[in-house]
Design an enzyme around this catalytic site. Structure first.
Site, PDB file in Angstrom:
ATOM      1  CE  LYS A   1      -0.159  -0.363   4.985  1.00 51.82           C
ATOM      2  NZ  LYS A   1      -0.747  -1.116   6.083  1.00 51.82           N
TER       3      LYS A   1
ATOM      4  NE  ARG B   1      -6.902   0.364  11.068  1.00 49.66           N
ATOM      5  CZ  ARG B   1      -5.621   0.191  10.712  1.00 49.66           C
ATOM      6  NH1 ARG B   1      -4.758   1.180  10.833  1.00 49.66           N
ATOM      7  NH2 ARG B   1      -5.216  -0.960  10.227  1.00 49.66           N
TER       8      ARG B   1
ATOM      9  CG  HIS C   1      -3.315  -4.562  12.095  1.00 52.85           C
ATOM     10  ND1 HIS C   1      -2.113  -5.164  11.842  1.00 52.85           N
ATOM     11  CD2 HIS C   1      -3.137  -3.242  11.822  1.00 52.85           C
ATOM     12  CE1 HIS C   1      -1.235  -4.251  11.448  1.00 52.85           C
ATOM     13  NE2 HIS C   1      -1.828  -3.082  11.425  1.00 52.85           N
TER      14      HIS C   1
ATOM     15  NE  ARG D   1      -2.314  -7.989   8.091  1.00 47.98           N
ATOM     16  CZ  ARG D   1      -2.772  -8.550   9.209  1.00 47.98           C
ATOM     17  NH1 ARG D   1      -3.252  -9.785   9.174  1.00 47.98           N
ATOM     18  NH2 ARG D   1      -2.753  -7.890  10.345  1.00 47.98           N
TER      19      ARG D   1
ATOM     20  CE1 TYR E   1       9.714  32.793   1.703  1.00 54.98           C
ATOM     21  CE2 TYR E   1      10.253  30.446   1.751  1.00 54.98           C
ATOM     22  CZ  TYR E   1       9.794  31.565   1.064  1.00 54.98           C
ATOM     23  OH  TYR E   1       9.432  31.457  -0.240  1.00 54.98           O
TER      24      TYR E   1
ATOM     25  CB  CYS F   1      12.070  26.809   1.077  1.00 58.33           C
ATOM     26  SG  CYS F   1      13.314  27.864   1.816  1.00 58.33           S
TER      27      CYS F   1
ATOM     28  CG  ASP G   1      10.020  23.952  -4.604  1.00 62.36           C
ATOM     29  OD1 ASP G   1       9.283  22.960  -4.502  1.00 62.36           O
ATOM     30  OD2 ASP G   1       9.625  25.080  -4.942  1.00 62.36           O
TER      31      ASP G   1
HETATM   32  C1  LIG Z   1      -0.014  -1.870   6.813  1.00 65.83           C
HETATM   33  C2  LIG Z   1      -0.532  -3.065   7.416  1.00 65.83           C
HETATM   34  C3  LIG Z   1       0.320  -4.117   7.794  1.00 65.83           C
HETATM   35  C4  LIG Z   1       1.806  -4.029   7.732  1.00 65.83           C
HETATM   36  O1  LIG Z   1       2.259  -3.411   8.911  1.00 65.83           O
HETATM   37  P1  LIG Z   1       3.811  -3.158   9.204  1.00 65.83           P
HETATM   38  O2  LIG Z   1       3.849  -2.619  10.558  1.00 65.83           O
HETATM   39  O3  LIG Z   1       4.265  -2.180   8.188  1.00 65.83           O
HETATM   40  O4  LIG Z   1       4.460  -4.459   9.054  1.00 65.83           O
HETATM   41  C5  LIG Z   1      -0.257  -5.276   8.264  1.00 65.83           C
HETATM   42  N1  LIG Z   1      -1.600  -5.383   8.379  1.00 65.83           N
HETATM   43  C6  LIG Z   1      -2.435  -4.396   8.057  1.00 65.83           C
HETATM   44  C7  LIG Z   1      -3.894  -4.594   8.232  1.00 65.83           C
HETATM   45  C8  LIG Z   1      -1.945  -3.193   7.579  1.00 65.83           C
HETATM   46  O5  LIG Z   1      -2.768  -2.202   7.275  1.00 65.83           O
END
Ligand SMILES: *Cc1c(COP(=O)(O)O)cnc(C)c1O
Length: 838
Positions: free
Chosen positions: A494, A603, A632, A689, A731, A779, A781
């Site tokens: 992602k 969430r 998660h 994951r 600035y 700044c 850029d």
């Molecule tokens: C982004 C994400 C992960 C990966 O998490 P890391 O901490 O980057 O390993 C795993 N599970 C879900 C649901 C996520 O959104």
């Protein structure tokens, strides 16, 4: 078995299926042998079917890999020769050793902690070339092919035309050198130096030195720098004991007893020995590592031959920095460029072509190639081989540059273009017609192909994010080892693969056969599909407006609420009748979904009490199949949340067990993210994951050293000026100087992702080895830094984060987390992907 082995020697060897991509029946392929190796991360046996269909007819396979199913599969390839061995790697090593024994030429074997590849490449640059009596025809290891597999593949190149071999040997564990020694059997050894790399594989430094010295147990001569007292001592003690005839040719910069006393003043080197008049040379490079590498080369040259001062100097003058890098860049007209413009031999060409084959993002392949130098093969044989390589790799357009490739045009397709020189190419090539292709630019040094790369590269401002693809692979393998081969891996790509570039990262992951990819939104999944990614993809936030696209691109939604479950259920049921074009939409097709359970993050996700309803809905909608069910952890990166993590684990275990019972089948379960993999291996279930760990940040903080840095954000100095004390910078006059300072303006600002919180001395950038603080506000850029204490000139490179400036430090200074820094690098910053060596 023995006679079969002998037949195999003169054939083409493949161990990497990527190197065979043609689908023509080519004489090259008829000749080729594929050695199927069960590696830690790949099983070569899985590719046999593919390779058979491409025309390969000889396979060396490992007995232990032959399951009954595989044996049945192999029976179908009746006209193939299949040789069963205990270990394909060992067979390969034995064959290479046999081949080595047939040649009687000087063979240089190089080992040591650093500099092996550079010494090898420089020696080759110094010793080969023209037609003089001191010019050798050299076989050498491609790139840094120095492993248990790389060495036999390197030595396999040796043929009767070569007059010198130069091979490197690298080891990471005790007892690895013996096999390499048997294959290389060097007559001249170079022990470059000893450092701390791979110390974990050895009990002591002495043990490491002793193991490396094994490469020289049959050598006539060993070259080393006597200033490494440990090497000097062990060579006399250990090597002399087993190889009493060995002669030491040594050198010292510090006056230790040695064959040559070396002194360096500025770029002037003197090499003095008792027997001869001193040699005085101007060095082309003067950093300490280069000096060491250069002296190793010179002393080796002197051991091979007698040279005049003038010849040595002339040879030194033609040395070029060695880059083993293969870079992938954005090109003009939507092309992808693969820049390998540093050397050009057949072995290197094969590697580059296999890299080209991994890049499926553009359908058309173009190869721009110079004359191939330094092969030791007859010209027609050589170009016949190159022509076959180009043909079997589905190259749509071939461009040859140089007189020799041009006069061998008949080995290439009629559509090929030829130019006598790089200048002629630059003047005449129809650049506008080159579009939507992957272009490999590969040329030998003298052809200055960097000018072609400069012409083809898409120009943007001087800030780039470099992505090290080898480091990505290393990190993936680290987590693979952690979870073991029974546990699947979903990689989260992602947010543009955490800023690293989704298509390219996904290509690599596809090659490494990870099990799943995860993205946040449908758009991200679509982009992956459009770039040739075929792995299953989970979309975590599937908005109803994107349902059509999900179906059309075969993306699998995460389902986190009853509302979403019903909407998706209605949608696929409706799609049923219309599904003419997609087999997915036939009435009996099942649609994979992924159920998210909320075990404490609060969430997205189903609460435990909702799961009865979910199960009963799914039982009446058998076209929806729960491919996976997951949750998660909220604090896997921090030990203070261990008991909460445990509670989440228990909730997850309980709910998924109940769900399985209700569904009557067992979806794949997954709970852990990167930090969880390290902290809670016992909670790994069927899949994990992987996210930030792949990109080089070990979020639990327990094992950062095991990972390699993937990203390096670099920019350049646009201007430097000296500013008096009391003046202000930038600035709002925030950066008031309390001393006269040299102020450098960098071509990066907060719009590129260099966070404004890093201004006013909070952040530091790396300028030629010195950390320099920011001055004043950042700044949009540009950024100003104080380079008073650094060696800095306009146009110099500056590292914002990367190997020398850890992203974790930057995150701490900014009071944020590495995730934000990685994903904050703006899309206007060009991504450059590269691979070192293998
Ligand atoms: C982004 C994400 C992960 C990966 O998490 P890391 O901490 O980057 O390993 C795993 N599970 C879900 C649901 C996520 O959104």
């Amino acid at each position: 078995m023995k006679t079969k082995n002998l037949e195999l020697i003169n054939r083409q060897w493949f161990t990497d299926s990527r190197q065979v991509t043609g689908n023509t029946t080519d004489s090259q392929l008829i000749d080729a042998v594929f050695f199927a190796i069960q590696g830690e991360h790949h099983d070569g046996h899985e590719f046999i079917g593919d390779l058979y269909r491409k025309g390969i007819r000889q396979f060396v396979v490992e007995r232990s890999a032959l399951t009954p199913d595989r044996r049945t599969e192999l029976m179908n390839y009746a006209d193939a020769t299949i040789i069963e061995v205990d270990s394909s790697l060992q067979t390969l090593q034995e064959l290479a050793a046999e081949q080595r024994q047939k040649v009687h030429i000087p063979i240089i074997g190089i080992t040591g902690s650093n500099g092996k590849t550079i010494v090898k490449e420089w020696l080759a640059q110094l010793l080969e070339g023209g037609q003089g009596s001191t010019d050798f025809i050299i076989a050498k290891s491609p790139k840094s092919y120095n492993s248990q597999l790389g060495v036999p593949l390197s030595v396999h190149q040796l043929n009767e035309k070569h007059t010198l071999g130069i091979f490197e040997a690298g080891i990471s564990k005790a007892h690895e050198m013996q096999a390499l020694e048997t294959i290389i059997r060097p007559t001249i050894g170079i022990f470059t130096n000893i450092g701390t790399a791979h110390d974990e594989g050895f009990r002591t430094r002495k043990q490491k030195i002793a193991e490396k010295l094994r490469l020289f147990i049959h050598a006539d001569t060993l070259i080393y720098c006597a200033d490494y007292a440990d090497i000097d001592e062990e060579a006399h003690l250990l090597l002399k004991a087993v190889n009493p005839g060995v002669q030491f040719v040594t050198w010292s910069l510090t006056g230790r007893s040695a064959t040559y006393q070396a002194t360096v003043q500025g770029d002037q080197l003197t090499l003095a020995s008792p027997e001869a008049t001193p040699i005085q040379l101007t060095l082309p490079f003067t950093d300490p590592a280069s000096i060491e590498n250069l002296v190793h080369c010179l002393v080796t040259m002197l051991a091979l031959h007698t040279w005049t001062n003038e010849t040595l100097q002339a040879r030194l003058n033609r040395l070029r920095p060695v880059s083993m890098r293969l870079e992938q860049k954005e090109g003009i007209n939507n092309c992808v460029l693969i820049d390998d413009s540093y050397n050009n031999d057949v072995a290197g060409l094969k590697l580059a072509l296999s890299f080209l084959n991994q890049q499926n993002t553009r359908a058309r392949r173009v190869v721009i190639l110079s004359d191939v130098l330094q092969s030791g093969q007859a010209e027609t044989d050589l170009y016949e081989q190159v022509g076959a390589l180009i043909r079997t790799n589905d190259v749509g357009q071939f461009v040859g540059i140089g007189p020799v490739v041009s006069r061998n045009a008949h080995f290439f397709a009629d559509s090929s273009l030829f130019y006598p020189t790089t200048d002629a190419f630059l003047a005449q090539f129809p650049f506008a017609e080159l579009r939507d292709s992957t272009v490999l630019v590969k040329g030998a040094r003298p052809f200055s192909f960097e000018r072609i790369v400069a012409r083809l590269e898409r120009k943007v401002h001087g800030t780039i994010l470099e992505i090290n693809l080898d480091a990505l692979t290393h990190n993936l393998n680290y987590y693979r080892e952690k979870v073991g081969s029974d546990t699947k891996i979903m990689v989260m790509v992602k947010a543009f693969a955490y800023g690293s570039g989704s298509a390219e990262v996904a290509q690599l992951l596809q090659f490494h056969r990870v099990d799943y990819l995860g993205v946040a939104y449908a758009d991200e999944g679509i982009a992956l599909r459009q770039n040739g990614i075929e792995l299953p993809i989970m979309v975590m936030n599937p908005a109803p407006e994107t349902f059509d696209a999900l179906l059309a691109y075969n993306l699998e939604p995460e389902i986190y609420s009853m509302r979403l479950l019903r909407e998706w259920g209605r949608f696929v049921a409706k799609g049923k009748g219309q599904g003419a074009e997609s087999s997915l939409s036939t009435p009996f097709a099942q649609h994979c979904i992924h159920l998210k359970i909320d075990t404490g993050m609060h969430r997205l996700g189903f609460l435990e009490e909702e799961l009865d309803e979910v199960a009963s809905y799914l039982k009446s909608h058998s076209n929806l199949r729960v491919a996976t069910v997951f949750s998660h952890l909220v604090g896997s990166d921090d030990a203070q949340f261990n008991s909460f993590s445990k509670q989440q684990y228990e909730t997850f275990l309980r709910t998924t067990t109940a769900l399985e019972a209700a569904l009557g089948y067992r979806p794949t379960r997954h709970l852990l993210n990167s930090a969880g993999i390290v902290r809670f291996p016992e909670y790994k279930f069927d899949m994990v994951r992987l996210g930030i760990g792949l990109y080089g940040v070990e979020a639990s903080g327990m094992n950062q050293d095991a990972l390699q840095t993937v990203g390096a954000l670099r920019t350049v100095i646009s201007q430097i000026k000296t500013v008096r004390a009391g003046e202000s910078i930038g600035y709002s006059r925030r950066g008031v100087l309390d001393h006269e300072a040299r102020i450098a303006t960098l071509a990066i600002g907060y719009a590129d992702g260099y966070d404004r919180r890093l201004g006013n001395g909070v952040g530091h950038v790396w300028v030629n080895g010195t950390l320099c603080p920011t001055v004043g506000n950042i700044c949009m850029d540009m950024t100003m830094v104080d380079v008073t204490s650094a060696l800095a000139s306009e146009g110099d490179d500056v590292l914002i984060f990367g190997p020398e400036v850890p992203i974790t430090d930057l995150a701490k200074q900014m009071n944020t987390i590495p995730y934000e820094i990685l994903t904050g690098v703006s899309e206007r910053v060009k991504r450059v992907f590269f691979k070192e060596g293998n």
